[in-house]
Design a protein around this motif. Sequence first.
Motif, PDB file in Angstrom:
ATOM      1  N   CYS A  42      -4.431  -4.900  -7.838  1.00 54.66           N
ATOM      2  CA  CYS A  42      -3.061  -5.179  -7.080  1.00 54.66           C
ATOM      3  C   CYS A  42      -3.757  -5.616  -5.695  1.00 54.66           C
ATOM      4  CB  CYS A  42      -2.532  -3.987  -6.884  1.00 54.66           C
ATOM      5  SG  CYS A  42      -1.921  -3.305  -8.473  1.00 54.66           S
ATOM      6  N   HIS A  48       2.091   1.987  -3.570  1.00 57.16           N
ATOM      7  CA  HIS A  48       0.784   2.425  -4.439  1.00 57.16           C
ATOM      8  C   HIS A  48       0.490   3.893  -4.139  1.00 57.16           C
ATOM      9  CE1 HIS A  48      -0.158  -1.235  -6.411  1.00 57.16           C
ATOM     10  NE2 HIS A  48      -0.069  -1.815  -5.315  1.00 57.16           N
ATOM     11  N   CYS A  62      -4.366   4.848  -9.314  1.00 58.47           N
ATOM     12  CA  CYS A  62      -4.803   3.418  -9.322  1.00 58.47           C
ATOM     13  C   CYS A  62      -4.477   2.977 -10.915  1.00 58.47           C
ATOM     14  CB  CYS A  62      -6.183   3.209  -9.180  1.00 58.47           C
ATOM     15  SG  CYS A  62      -6.880   1.353  -9.194  1.00 58.47           S
ATOM     16  N   GLU A 113       0.948  -1.098   0.187  1.00 56.85           N
ATOM     17  CA  GLU A 113       0.086   0.066  -0.047  1.00 56.85           C
ATOM     18  C   GLU A 113       1.005   1.148   0.055  1.00 56.85           C
ATOM     19  OE1 GLU A 113      -3.388   2.334   2.766  1.00 56.85           O
ATOM     20  OE2 GLU A 113      -3.106   0.154   3.122  1.00 56.85           O
ATOM     21  N   CYS A 158      -4.141  -2.571  -3.185  1.00 54.41           N
ATOM     22  CA  CYS A 158      -4.586  -1.089  -3.543  1.00 54.41           C
ATOM     23  C   CYS A 158      -5.305  -0.398  -2.608  1.00 54.41           C
ATOM     24  CB  CYS A 158      -5.461  -1.646  -4.784  1.00 54.41           C
ATOM     25  SG  CYS A 158      -6.302   0.055  -5.503  1.00 54.41           S
TER      26      CYS A 158
END
Length: 67
Positions: A50, A39, A45, A36, A53
């Motif tokens: 994923c 990301h 996104c 995380e 995510c």
Amino acid sequence: MDDSSSQPERGARLERLGLEPGDYYFTEEGYLVFTEQYHRKRGYCCQSGCRHCPYGFHDKQGKGKVG
């Protein structure tokens, strides 16, 4: 499987990609998984479903929040 000879090579590649500790981990099978933290730093996104995510995208449902 002994991949100790590839460890320095793997570390150098991860460094070239700009990945920092906490951005990823490796599964028992050797797959690279983005966390995380990674990301969120990326900031959007990719809608690939994923595992970690933070944007709420679900591959099967095709839905998610836009960054």
